[in-house]
Design a protein around this motif. Structure first.
Motif, mmCIF file in Angstrom:
data_model
loop_
_atom_site.group_PDB
_atom_site.id
_atom_site.type_symbol
_atom_site.label_atom_id
_atom_site.label_comp_id
_atom_site.label_asym_id
_atom_site.label_seq_id
_atom_site.Cartn_x
_atom_site.Cartn_y
_atom_site.Cartn_z
ATOM 1 N N VAL A 114 12.377 -32.957 32.653
ATOM 2 C CA VAL A 114 11.529 -33.311 31.513
ATOM 3 C C VAL A 114 11.476 -32.114 30.575
ATOM 4 C CG1 VAL A 114 9.246 -34.035 30.760
ATOM 5 C CG2 VAL A 114 10.146 -34.851 32.952
ATOM 6 N N LYS A 115 12.016 -32.287 29.370
ATOM 7 C CA LYS A 115 12.018 -31.219 28.360
ATOM 8 C C LYS A 115 12.583 -29.914 28.931
ATOM 9 C CE LYS A 115 8.094 -33.103 25.788
ATOM 10 N NZ LYS A 115 6.713 -32.852 25.278
ATOM 11 N N ASP A 116 13.762 -30.018 29.527
ATOM 12 C CA ASP A 116 14.501 -28.872 30.079
ATOM 13 C C ASP A 116 13.823 -28.230 31.296
ATOM 14 O OD1 ASP A 116 16.468 -29.091 28.104
ATOM 15 O OD2 ASP A 116 15.307 -27.848 26.718
ATOM 16 N N GLN A 117 12.772 -28.847 31.796
ATOM 17 C CA GLN A 117 12.091 -28.348 32.992
ATOM 18 C C GLN A 117 12.374 -29.293 34.163
ATOM 19 O OE1 GLN A 117 9.976 -25.470 33.576
ATOM 20 N NE2 GLN A 117 10.379 -26.185 35.656
ATOM 21 N N THR A 118 12.802 -28.743 35.308
ATOM 22 C CA THR A 118 13.123 -29.560 36.479
ATOM 23 C C THR A 118 11.927 -29.654 37.409
ATOM 24 O OG1 THR A 118 15.453 -28.885 36.377
ATOM 25 C CG2 THR A 118 14.668 -29.818 38.452
ATOM 26 N N SER A 143 7.524 -27.471 40.592
ATOM 27 C CA SER A 143 8.661 -26.829 39.939
ATOM 28 C C SER A 143 9.023 -25.599 40.751
ATOM 29 C CB SER A 143 8.334 -26.448 38.495
ATOM 30 O OG SER A 143 7.278 -25.507 38.455
ATOM 31 N N HIS A 166 -2.424 -36.576 33.093
ATOM 32 C CA HIS A 166 -1.544 -35.451 32.804
ATOM 33 C C HIS A 166 -1.328 -34.645 34.087
ATOM 34 C CE1 HIS A 166 -2.032 -36.146 28.470
ATOM 35 N NE2 HIS A 166 -3.312 -36.336 28.727
#
Length: 282
Positions: A114-118, A143, A166
């Motif tokens: 998601v948005k370059d975050q794994t 993460s 969230h």
């Protein structure tokens, strides 16, 4: 010392104390025993007592040799990595990393970017050499950040009211590996609970309490009641985190009532209580 024939998830901690005519004490914390604890025989059991004692390295060479032997058993380490990736978690994305040419960490989970975050869910992370499970959760997402010397895990919890949910960082656990064959594990609580309007929470708290009374009286639940029941673990948790102290006791009571009726909701209650314990103890 490895015990390869134990069932999965079982580990034996072995402490051998040889008589030397002097007082022997634990140097550092081990499980529930504190560093500096001395054990005295009382009847058929040994009871720990704490004293201010200057500890000396009388048998440190022997201990180091035993520990090094356990770490350097290549066959057991390779078997552990293969079993972790090819058998225990063959249906998940898995990987491993070697640190300081001595330690091997394996991890597996459902992977998403998601948005370059794994992120990973259904996560299992294990320090193979020492058969230590570093993290496991069927619900939370994490993460992972890896450097040459460290392996850091940030755990997230999914919280919110209704559909407005969230991910909030809960805790970071970092493992630092040293050149001398040792490592340290440090944890830091990151959690900052979401804040909501008190009138809104008061309404939700009362709704949950009415539902609890129905469960206690074994009354038939409506469709709306069943929907509220699914949300109760998260909403009771949010109420408690926003100052409703009674919510913790109500949560415990409702969890026991749904145990035999709704296993999924029961597991969600256990997860909410786990978050509460971690926040309180930290």
């Amino acid at each position: 010392i490895p015990f390869p024939h134990l069932p999965e998830g079982k580990v034996v901690g072995l402490v051998t104390i040889k008589s030397n005519g002097k007082v022997c004490a634990l140097r550092k914390n081990i499980w529930k025993y504190y560093g500096g604890a001395v054990f005295f025989r009382e009847g058929s059991i040994s009871m720990p007592k704490a004293f201010d004692i200057e500890l000396k390295d009388i048998n440190s060479d022997l201990v180091s040799t035993i520990e090094q032997h356990a770490r350097n058993n290549i066959e057991l380490t390779l078997d552990g990595v293969i079993d972790f990736i090819n058998h225990r978690h063959k249906d998940l994305s898995s990987s491993y990393k070697v640190f300081k040419e001595q330690f091997v960490i394996c991890w597996a989970g459902n992977k998403k970017v998601v948005k370059d975050q794994t992120y990973y869910s259904r996560v299992d992370i294990e320090l193979i050499n020492e058969q230590v499970k570093l993290f496991y959760s069927a619900l939370d997402e994490i993460s992972i950040v890896i450097t040459e010397d460290t392996f850091a895990i940030t755990e997230y919890v999914h919280l919110g009211l209704g559909r407005e949910k969230h991910y909030y960082p809960l805790e970071e656990v970092g493992i630092t590996f040293n050149d001398n064959g040792t490592y340290q594990i440090q944890s830091e609580l990151l959690f900052e609970p979401p804040r909501y309007d008190r009138k809104t929470l008061y309404h939700i708290f009362n709704t949950n309490n009415i539902l609890l009374q129905k469960l206690q009286k074994n009354l038939r639940l409506t469709k709306a009641d069943n929907e509220d029941l699914k949300l109760a673990p998260a909403t009771y948790l949010l109420c408690y985190l926003n100052g409703f102290e009674e919510a913790r006791e109500q949560m415990d009571t409702m969890k026991d009532l749904v145990k035999s009726k709704d296993r999924a909701t029961y597991n969600n209650f256990k997860e909410s209580q786990r978050i509460l314990r971690k926040v309180r103890y930290s």
